[in-house]
Design an enzyme around this catalytic site. Structure first.
Site, PDB file in Angstrom:
ATOM      1  N   LYS A  47       0.709  -1.651   0.070  1.00  9.65           N
ATOM      2  CA  LYS A  47      -0.373  -0.184   0.347  1.00  9.65           C
ATOM      3  C   LYS A  47       0.806   1.162  -0.398  1.00  9.65           C
ATOM      4  O   LYS A  47       0.919   2.111  -0.990  1.00  9.65           O
ATOM      5  CB  LYS A  47      -1.124   0.436   1.273  1.00  9.65           C
ATOM      6  CG  LYS A  47      -2.110  -1.294   1.480  1.00  9.65           C
ATOM      7  CD  LYS A  47      -2.546  -1.125   2.479  1.00  9.65           C
ATOM      8  CE  LYS A  47      -2.521  -1.032   3.801  1.00  9.65           C
ATOM      9  NZ  LYS A  47      -1.347  -2.164   3.978  1.00  9.65           N
ATOM     10  N   ARG A  67      -9.913   0.704   7.949  1.00  7.89           N
ATOM     11  CA  ARG A  67      -9.334  -0.633   8.548  1.00  7.89           C
ATOM     12  C   ARG A  67     -10.948  -1.442   9.430  1.00  7.89           C
ATOM     13  O   ARG A  67     -10.339  -2.240   9.670  1.00  7.89           O
ATOM     14  CB  ARG A  67      -8.473  -0.205   9.385  1.00  7.89           C
ATOM     15  CG  ARG A  67      -7.181  -1.236   8.737  1.00  7.89           C
ATOM     16  CD  ARG A  67      -6.107  -0.728   9.812  1.00  7.89           C
ATOM     17  NE  ARG A  67      -4.758  -0.888   9.873  1.00  7.89           N
ATOM     18  CZ  ARG A  67      -3.907  -0.982   8.823  1.00  7.89           C
ATOM     19  NH1 ARG A  67      -3.594   0.274   8.770  1.00  7.89           N
ATOM     20  NH2 ARG A  67      -2.094  -1.716   9.301  1.00  7.89           N
ATOM     21  N   ARG A 117      10.920  -5.110   5.735  1.00  4.20           N
ATOM     22  CA  ARG A 117      11.278  -3.736   4.924  1.00  4.20           C
ATOM     23  C   ARG A 117      12.101  -2.568   5.645  1.00  4.20           C
ATOM     24  O   ARG A 117      11.955  -2.537   6.808  1.00  4.20           O
ATOM     25  CB  ARG A 117       9.641  -3.698   5.975  1.00  4.20           C
ATOM     26  CG  ARG A 117       9.150  -1.928   5.578  1.00  4.20           C
ATOM     27  CD  ARG A 117       8.085  -1.471   5.486  1.00  4.20           C
ATOM     28  NE  ARG A 117       6.698  -2.149   6.186  1.00  4.20           N
ATOM     29  CZ  ARG A 117       5.414  -1.955   6.085  1.00  4.20           C
ATOM     30  NH1 ARG A 117       5.401  -1.785   5.296  1.00  4.20           N
ATOM     31  NH2 ARG A 117       4.805  -2.955   7.579  1.00  4.20           N
ATOM     32  N   ARG A 148      11.112  -0.264  11.171  1.00  2.00           N
ATOM     33  CA  ARG A 148       9.315   0.184  12.870  1.00  2.00           C
ATOM     34  C   ARG A 148       9.514  -1.017  13.669  1.00  2.00           C
ATOM     35  O   ARG A 148       9.981  -2.181  13.121  1.00  2.00           O
ATOM     36  CB  ARG A 148       7.967  -0.083  10.791  1.00  2.00           C
ATOM     37  CG  ARG A 148       7.827   0.790  10.930  1.00  2.00           C
ATOM     38  CD  ARG A 148       6.579   0.492  10.429  1.00  2.00           C
ATOM     39  NE  ARG A 148       5.897   0.386  10.558  1.00  2.00           N
ATOM     40  CZ  ARG A 148       4.614  -0.045   9.221  1.00  2.00           C
ATOM     41  NH1 ARG A 148       4.286   0.522   8.499  1.00  2.00           N
ATOM     42  NH2 ARG A 148       3.336  -0.318  10.826  1.00  2.00           N
ATOM     43  N   ARG A 166      -0.725  -8.885  13.396  1.00  2.00           N
ATOM     44  CA  ARG A 166      -1.772  -7.383  12.491  1.00  2.00           C
ATOM     45  C   ARG A 166      -2.374  -8.333  11.369  1.00  2.00           C
ATOM     46  O   ARG A 166      -3.095  -7.930  11.049  1.00  2.00           O
ATOM     47  CB  ARG A 166      -0.661  -7.215  11.819  1.00  2.00           C
ATOM     48  CG  ARG A 166       0.197  -5.558  13.170  1.00  2.00           C
ATOM     49  CD  ARG A 166       1.821  -5.638  13.042  1.00  2.00           C
ATOM     50  NE  ARG A 166       1.562  -4.825  11.790  1.00  2.00           N
ATOM     51  CZ  ARG A 166       3.189  -4.435  10.697  1.00  2.00           C
ATOM     52  NH1 ARG A 166       3.368  -4.544  10.951  1.00  2.00           N
ATOM     53  NH2 ARG A 166       2.888  -4.226   9.844  1.00  2.00           N
TER      54      ARG A 166
HETATM   55  P1  ADP Z   1       0.778  -1.739   7.050  1.00  2.00           P
HETATM   56  O1  ADP Z   1       0.932  -0.708   6.111  1.00  2.00           O
HETATM   57  O2  ADP Z   1       1.942  -2.756   7.641  1.00  2.00           O
HETATM   58  O3  ADP Z   1      -0.665  -2.088   6.771  1.00  2.00           O
HETATM   59  P2  ADP Z   1       0.011   0.451   9.312  1.00  2.00           P
HETATM   60  O4  ADP Z   1       1.469   1.641   9.100  1.00  2.00           O
HETATM   61  O5  ADP Z   1      -0.800   1.109   8.337  1.00  2.00           O
HETATM   62  O6  ADP Z   1       0.576  -0.818   8.656  1.00  2.00           O
HETATM   63  O7  ADP Z   1      -0.398   0.464  10.340  1.00  2.00           O
HETATM   64  C1  ADP Z   1       0.137   0.668  11.413  1.00  2.00           C
HETATM   65  C2  ADP Z   1      -0.281   0.525  13.030  1.00  2.00           C
HETATM   66  O8  ADP Z   1      -0.487   1.596  13.117  1.00  2.00           O
HETATM   67  C3  ADP Z   1      -1.423  -0.647  12.837  1.00  2.00           C
HETATM   68  O9  ADP Z   1      -0.707  -2.242  12.544  1.00  2.00           O
HETATM   69  C4  ADP Z   1      -2.269  -0.117  13.822  1.00  2.00           C
HETATM   70  O10 ADP Z   1      -2.058  -0.745  15.358  1.00  2.00           O
HETATM   71  C5  ADP Z   1      -2.687   1.118  13.734  1.00  2.00           C
HETATM   72  N1  ADP Z   1      -3.212   1.752  12.428  1.00  2.00           N
HETATM   73  C6  ADP Z   1      -3.038   2.264  11.036  1.00  2.00           C
HETATM   74  N2  ADP Z   1      -4.106   2.569  10.800  1.00  2.00           N
HETATM   75  C7  ADP Z   1      -4.995   1.825  11.187  1.00  2.00           C
HETATM   76  C8  ADP Z   1      -6.567   2.205  11.123  1.00  2.00           C
HETATM   77  N3  ADP Z   1      -7.230   2.944   9.953  1.00  2.00           N
HETATM   78  N4  ADP Z   1      -7.460   2.074  11.952  1.00  2.00           N
HETATM   79  C9  ADP Z   1      -6.528   1.725  13.342  1.00  2.00           C
HETATM   80  N5  ADP Z   1      -4.934   1.266  13.507  1.00  2.00           N
HETATM   81  C10 ADP Z   1      -4.571   1.695  12.632  1.00  2.00           C
HETATM   82  P1  ADP Z   2       2.062  -1.783   3.176  1.00  2.00           P
HETATM   83  O1  ADP Z   2       2.176  -0.305   3.055  1.00  2.00           O
HETATM   84  O2  ADP Z   2       1.035  -1.931   2.653  1.00  2.00           O
HETATM   85  O3  ADP Z   2       2.198  -2.395   4.541  1.00  2.00           O
HETATM   86  P2  ADP Z   2       4.640  -2.326   1.570  1.00  2.00           P
HETATM   87  O4  ADP Z   2       4.075  -1.059   0.841  1.00  2.00           O
HETATM   88  O5  ADP Z   2       5.758  -1.022   2.872  1.00  2.00           O
HETATM   89  O6  ADP Z   2       3.321  -2.436   2.625  1.00  2.00           O
HETATM   90  O7  ADP Z   2       5.457  -2.664   1.790  1.00  2.00           O
HETATM   91  C1  ADP Z   2       6.420  -3.741   2.304  1.00  2.00           C
HETATM   92  C2  ADP Z   2       7.396  -4.254   2.036  1.00  2.00           C
HETATM   93  O8  ADP Z   2       7.633  -5.186   1.133  1.00  2.00           O
HETATM   94  C3  ADP Z   2       8.616  -2.574   1.371  1.00  2.00           C
HETATM   95  O9  ADP Z   2      10.042  -3.389   1.793  1.00  2.00           O
HETATM   96  C4  ADP Z   2       8.790  -2.730  -0.221  1.00  2.00           C
HETATM   97  O10 ADP Z   2       9.654  -2.507  -0.661  1.00  2.00           O
HETATM   98  C5  ADP Z   2       8.276  -3.961  -0.059  1.00  2.00           C
HETATM   99  N1  ADP Z   2       7.739  -4.702  -1.324  1.00  2.00           N
HETATM  100  C6  ADP Z   2       6.665  -3.543  -2.008  1.00  2.00           C
HETATM  101  N2  ADP Z   2       5.702  -4.361  -2.949  1.00  2.00           N
HETATM  102  C7  ADP Z   2       6.485  -5.490  -3.078  1.00  2.00           C
HETATM  103  C8  ADP Z   2       6.591  -6.199  -4.645  1.00  2.00           C
HETATM  104  N3  ADP Z   2       5.451  -6.058  -5.076  1.00  2.00           N
HETATM  105  N4  ADP Z   2       7.185  -7.600  -4.288  1.00  2.00           N
HETATM  106  C9  ADP Z   2       7.799  -7.449  -3.677  1.00  2.00           C
HETATM  107  N5  ADP Z   2       8.182  -6.878  -2.545  1.00  2.00           N
HETATM  108  C10 ADP Z   2       7.220  -5.318  -2.347  1.00  2.00           C
END
Ligand code: ADP
Ligand code: ADP
Ligand code: ZN
Length: 227
Positions: free
Chosen positions: A22, A97, A136, A170, A181
């Protein structure tokens, strides 16, 4: 009330489990189309770093891999969506979410005269997500995302975008927290796929392949919506 004639700008939602891509894809869409990336995870991490009341309440929940309360997340999001740059259109990364957040978003969009362009589900396998999240890291200066195996900087240790040599990981990107998660995703967030399907707003994109191919598929959807 908002209708087609008063709609200022469209909002895209990126739905998907942790590691789906994302953030990576939202940044690319931001650069290509000038849309504003709005990540509730980034906003919450900023609140934790700043030591605000919301940040203090959110920190332990985030470290355990659970979801922060709708109340806190909505307050943070509402503030950000009220800023003038939202008129360019936004990509919501990591929000909504829960079904409660989705309902609140519908009301907020109507209130601000914004329309929902599409909710895009990034479709991935759970097993790959642990590997993606565990490897990551991001540039500490500009926020560009990297991965130990899948997205390395062109020159080791130097950010491609800004030249910085400082990177960060992170606290919640470890295998144990990722499984919590993923559970939260399946219990609370995956039902939103059906929610947006019923609204006729859902688009599905295969997010298991190459980053650039996925970006191409997403760009095609954005162009179709804008047309
Ligand atoms: P990822 O990109 O790995 O999905 P995020 O950066 O979006 O993780 O979120 C990290 C953490 O922040 C989540 O595990 C949750 O605890 C919190 N969080 C983020 N967005 C939301 C949301 N819309 N509602 C509730 N918790 C959230
Ligand atoms: P999210 O925001 O959904 O948690 P991220 O965009 O941060 O996910 O991506 C998670 C990890 O995977 C990062 O280290 C990113 O560089 C890597 N990544 C993202 N897209 C891909 C893909 N299509 N194939 C392999 N690795 C990816
Ligand atoms: Zn950088």
């Amino acid at each position: 009330m908002a209708d087609a004639t008063t709609t200022k700008s469209a909002v895209l939602i990126l739905l998907g489990p942790p590691g789906a891509g994302k953030g990576t894809q939202a940044r690319m869409l931001e650069q290509k189309f000038g849309l504003v990336q709005l990540s509730t995870g980034d906003l919450l991490r900023a609140a934790v770093a700043a030591g605000t009341e919301a940040g203090k309440a959110a920190q332990a929940v985030m470290e355990s891999g659970g979801l922060v309360s709708d109340e806190i997340v909505l307050a943070i999001l509402r503030d950000r969506m009220g800023e003038p740059d939202m008129a360019r259109g936004a990509i919501l990364d990591g929000f909504p979410r829960t079904t409660g957040q989705a309902g609140a978003l519908d009301a907020l969009l109507a209130e601000q005269g914004m329309g929902l362009g599409a909710a895009i589900s990034l479709e991935v396998d759970d097993t790959a997500m642990i590997e993606r999240v565990s490897g990551r890291y991001t540039c500490a200066n500009c926020g560009e995302g990297y991965h130990d195996s899948f997205k390395k900087p062109a020159v080791a240790g130097v950010c491609d975008k800004c030249g910085s040599t400082e990177f960060k990981r992170r606290a919640d990107d470890n295998a144990e927290t990722v499984s919590a998660r993923l559970k939260a995703y399946h219990a609370e967030t995956a039902p939103l796929i059906r929610y947006y399907e019923q609204q006729g707003a859902l688009r599905r994109v295969d997010a298991m392949g190459d980053i650039d191919r996925i970006a191409h598929d997403l760009a095609a959807i954005v162009e179709e919506i804008a047309a």
